[in-house]
Design a protein around this motif. Structure first.
Motif, mmCIF file in Angstrom:
data_model
loop_
_atom_site.group_PDB
_atom_site.id
_atom_site.type_symbol
_atom_site.label_atom_id
_atom_site.label_comp_id
_atom_site.label_asym_id
_atom_site.label_seq_id
_atom_site.Cartn_x
_atom_site.Cartn_y
_atom_site.Cartn_z
ATOM 1 N N LYS A 100 -62.615 -20.724 21.840
ATOM 2 C CA LYS A 100 -61.368 -21.514 21.867
ATOM 3 C C LYS A 100 -61.642 -22.925 22.392
ATOM 4 O O LYS A 100 -61.140 -23.904 21.867
ATOM 5 N N ASN A 101 -62.436 -22.991 23.464
ATOM 6 C CA ASN A 101 -62.726 -24.299 24.057
ATOM 7 C C ASN A 101 -63.551 -25.177 23.107
ATOM 8 O O ASN A 101 -63.328 -26.387 23.015
ATOM 9 N N LEU A 102 -64.491 -24.552 22.398
ATOM 10 C CA LEU A 102 -65.300 -25.321 21.437
ATOM 11 C C LEU A 102 -64.431 -25.811 20.280
ATOM 12 O O LEU A 102 -64.606 -26.929 19.786
ATOM 13 N N ALA A 103 -63.494 -24.958 19.871
ATOM 14 C CA ALA A 103 -62.602 -25.334 18.771
ATOM 15 C C ALA A 103 -61.840 -26.607 19.156
ATOM 16 O O ALA A 103 -61.726 -27.543 18.365
ATOM 17 N N LYS A 104 -61.346 -26.624 20.390
ATOM 18 C CA LYS A 104 -60.596 -27.795 20.863
ATOM 19 C C LYS A 104 -61.510 -29.009 20.943
ATOM 20 O O LYS A 104 -61.168 -30.100 20.499
ATOM 21 N N ARG A 105 -62.682 -28.821 21.534
ATOM 22 C CA ARG A 105 -63.616 -29.926 21.754
ATOM 23 C C ARG A 105 -64.045 -30.584 20.439
ATOM 24 O O ARG A 105 -64.117 -31.796 20.316
ATOM 25 N N PHE A 106 -64.352 -29.748 19.437
ATOM 26 C CA PHE A 106 -64.901 -30.292 18.194
ATOM 27 C C PHE A 106 -63.911 -30.328 17.031
ATOM 28 O O PHE A 106 -64.287 -30.655 15.910
ATOM 29 N N GLY A 107 -62.644 -29.978 17.304
ATOM 30 C CA GLY A 107 -61.631 -30.025 16.243
ATOM 31 C C GLY A 107 -61.866 -28.976 15.171
ATOM 32 O O GLY A 107 -61.752 -29.249 13.967
ATOM 33 N N LEU A 108 -62.219 -27.759 15.590
ATOM 34 C CA LEU A 108 -62.485 -26.678 14.640
ATOM 35 C C LEU A 108 -61.368 -25.635 14.745
ATOM 36 O O LEU A 108 -60.620 -25.614 15.718
ATOM 37 N N VAL A 109 -61.297 -24.764 13.766
ATOM 38 C CA VAL A 109 -60.360 -23.646 13.848
ATOM 39 C C VAL A 109 -61.075 -22.501 14.557
ATOM 40 O O VAL A 109 -62.251 -22.251 14.301
ATOM 41 N N TYR A 110 -60.363 -21.802 15.431
ATOM 42 C CA TYR A 110 -60.951 -20.657 16.140
ATOM 43 C C TYR A 110 -60.573 -19.364 15.415
ATOM 44 O O TYR A 110 -59.391 -19.100 15.206
ATOM 45 N N ILE A 111 -61.572 -18.587 15.047
ATOM 46 C CA ILE A 111 -61.313 -17.311 14.360
ATOM 47 C C ILE A 111 -61.827 -16.144 15.203
ATOM 48 O O ILE A 111 -63.028 -16.020 15.453
ATOM 49 N N ASP A 112 -60.893 -15.289 15.604
ATOM 50 C CA ASP A 112 -61.196 -14.116 16.421
ATOM 51 C C ASP A 112 -61.326 -12.913 15.479
ATOM 52 O O ASP A 112 -60.325 -12.363 15.033
ATOM 53 N N THR A 113 -62.559 -12.519 15.153
ATOM 54 C CA THR A 113 -62.730 -11.438 14.169
ATOM 55 C C THR A 113 -62.460 -10.060 14.780
ATOM 56 O O THR A 113 -62.138 -9.125 14.065
ATOM 57 N N GLY A 114 -62.595 -9.951 16.108
ATOM 58 C CA GLY A 114 -62.307 -8.675 16.762
ATOM 59 C C GLY A 114 -60.868 -8.244 16.480
ATOM 60 O O GLY A 114 -60.571 -7.044 16.378
ATOM 61 N N ALA A 115 -59.966 -9.226 16.322
ATOM 62 C CA ALA A 115 -58.553 -8.908 16.061
ATOM 63 C C ALA A 115 -58.404 -8.115 14.760
ATOM 64 O O ALA A 115 -57.490 -7.298 14.628
ATOM 65 N N LEU A 116 -59.314 -8.342 13.814
ATOM 66 C CA LEU A 116 -59.226 -7.613 12.537
ATOM 67 C C LEU A 116 -59.555 -6.129 12.743
ATOM 68 O O LEU A 116 -58.852 -5.254 12.248
ATOM 69 N N TYR A 117 -60.635 -5.859 13.500
ATOM 70 C CA TYR A 117 -61.008 -4.460 13.782
ATOM 71 C C TYR A 117 -59.947 -3.795 14.655
ATOM 72 O O TYR A 117 -59.619 -2.624 14.485
ATOM 73 N N ARG A 118 -59.405 -4.556 15.590
ATOM 74 C CA ARG A 118 -58.352 -4.026 16.454
ATOM 75 C C ARG A 118 -57.115 -3.666 15.631
ATOM 76 O O ARG A 118 -56.420 -2.695 15.912
ATOM 77 N N THR A 119 -56.832 -4.476 14.613
ATOM 78 C CA THR A 119 -55.654 -4.224 13.779
ATOM 79 C C THR A 119 -55.852 -2.969 12.931
ATOM 80 O O THR A 119 -54.938 -2.145 12.808
ATOM 81 N N VAL A 120 -57.039 -2.803 12.374
ATOM 82 C CA VAL A 120 -57.324 -1.558 11.633
ATOM 83 C C VAL A 120 -57.180 -0.370 12.591
ATOM 84 O O VAL A 120 -56.539 0.636 12.272
ATOM 85 N N GLY A 121 -57.731 -0.508 13.796
ATOM 86 C CA GLY A 121 -57.643 0.564 14.797
ATOM 87 C C GLY A 121 -56.200 0.892 15.139
ATOM 88 O O GLY A 121 -55.826 2.061 15.279
ATOM 89 N N LEU A 122 -55.376 -0.130 15.237
ATOM 90 C CA LEU A 122 -53.959 0.067 15.564
ATOM 91 C C LEU A 122 -53.265 0.893 14.488
ATOM 92 O O LEU A 122 -52.534 1.837 14.772
ATOM 93 N N TYR A 123 -53.530 0.528 13.236
ATOM 94 C CA TYR A 123 -52.900 1.259 12.131
ATOM 95 C C TYR A 123 -53.337 2.729 12.155
ATOM 96 O O TYR A 123 -52.520 3.638 12.059
ATOM 97 N N VAL A 124 -54.630 2.938 12.322
ATOM 98 C CA VAL A 124 -55.194 4.294 12.330
ATOM 99 C C VAL A 124 -54.530 5.124 13.440
ATOM 100 O O VAL A 124 -54.104 6.253 13.235
ATOM 101 N N ARG A 125 -54.416 4.518 14.602
ATOM 102 C CA ARG A 125 -53.833 5.231 15.744
ATOM 103 C C ARG A 125 -52.361 5.554 15.491
ATOM 104 O O ARG A 125 -51.898 6.651 15.770
#
Ligand code: DC
Length: 226
Positions: free
Chosen positions: A22-47
């Motif tokens: 997140k901090n690097l995204a701000k510093r360099f003007g990049l988009v921050y992508i949290d890929t763990g959220a994708l696995y967590r979302t699949v896990g949520l549906y399964v549960r």
């Protein structure tokens, strides 16, 4: 067409990946992508379907009913599961276990591959995960593998969760975390290990700012144009 800048940050839980990304995204003007959220979302549906996290066939069947979309909002990514925006329900300890378990299944990883690659193809981004440098973006401009001691990582995760109001114990966090990391590191597919060309950065004892400055220096040295 100009290729977008892609920075990969991999490492175990609590190593400070998401804060750094997140901090690097701000510093360099990049988009921050949290890929763990994708696995967590699949896990949520399964549960939610009442499927056990070790029921491989049941989890694979769930994939047919899952539509995951990522949108970019406020410099980061939001995840939608079958049209509904996902929030902090994917951040609980039980959600972490489900995420780690579903992430061992090759069909789940294949299911989430394109969405990650496509996002990186279309955006200057810093992506955090476990296999970004090894599998998702083998040609990333910079690859950092961030890690820290077990105690440091458990304390950071404890701080994050208690700040969100969750009632958790440090000892439990440490146990869950070491189990989950072993699960992620020792799995057959896309294990959470550094890419051969990653810069391994141990930030034990580092404050958030120090981690950011060191990573920013690594990035500037590697990509002279940022
Ligand atoms: O980064 P996180 O703690 O939110 O990730 C949750 C789980 O998802 C983690 O235990 C392993 C899995 N994961 C993965 O296998 N590959 C990724 N790129 C990101 C997360």
């Amino acid at each position: 067409m100009k290729r977008h800048i892609n920075i990969a940050i991999d490492g175990p839980s609590g190593s400070g990946k998401s804060t750094l990304a997140k901090n690097l995204a701000k510093r360099f003007g990049l988009v921050y992508i949290d890929t763990g959220a994708l696995y967590r979302t699949v896990g949520l549906y399964v549960r939610k379907q009442g499927v056990s996290s070790d029921d491989r066939e049941g989890i694979i069947r769930c994939l047919e009913k899952i539509d995951i979309k990522m949108t970019l909002e406020n410099g980061g990514n939001a995840v939608y599961l079958n049209g509904t925006k996902i929030g902090d329900e994917i951040r609980t300890p039980v959600a972490s276990v489900y995420a780690s378990d579903v992430s061992k299944i090759p069909e789940v990883r294949a299911f989430l591959l394109d969405i990650q690659r496509e996002t990186a193809r279309n955006n200057d981004c810093v992506m955090d995960g476990r296999d970004i440098g090894t599998v998702i973006l083998p040609d990333a401009d910079v690859k950092i593998f961030l890690h820290a001691s077990d105690d440091d990582r458990a304390e950071r995760r404890y701080g994050e969760l208690t700040q969100k109001g969750q009632d958790v114990k440090l000892e439990d966090i440490k146990n869950d975390m070491t189990k989950r990391d072993a699960n992620d590191r020792n799995r057959d597919i896309a294990p959470a290990v550094p890419a051969s060309d990653a810069i391994v950065f141990d930030n034990s004892g580092f404050a958030e700012e120090q981690t950011l400055e060191k990573a920013a220096e690594i990035i500037r040295k590697t990509i002279q144009t940022v």
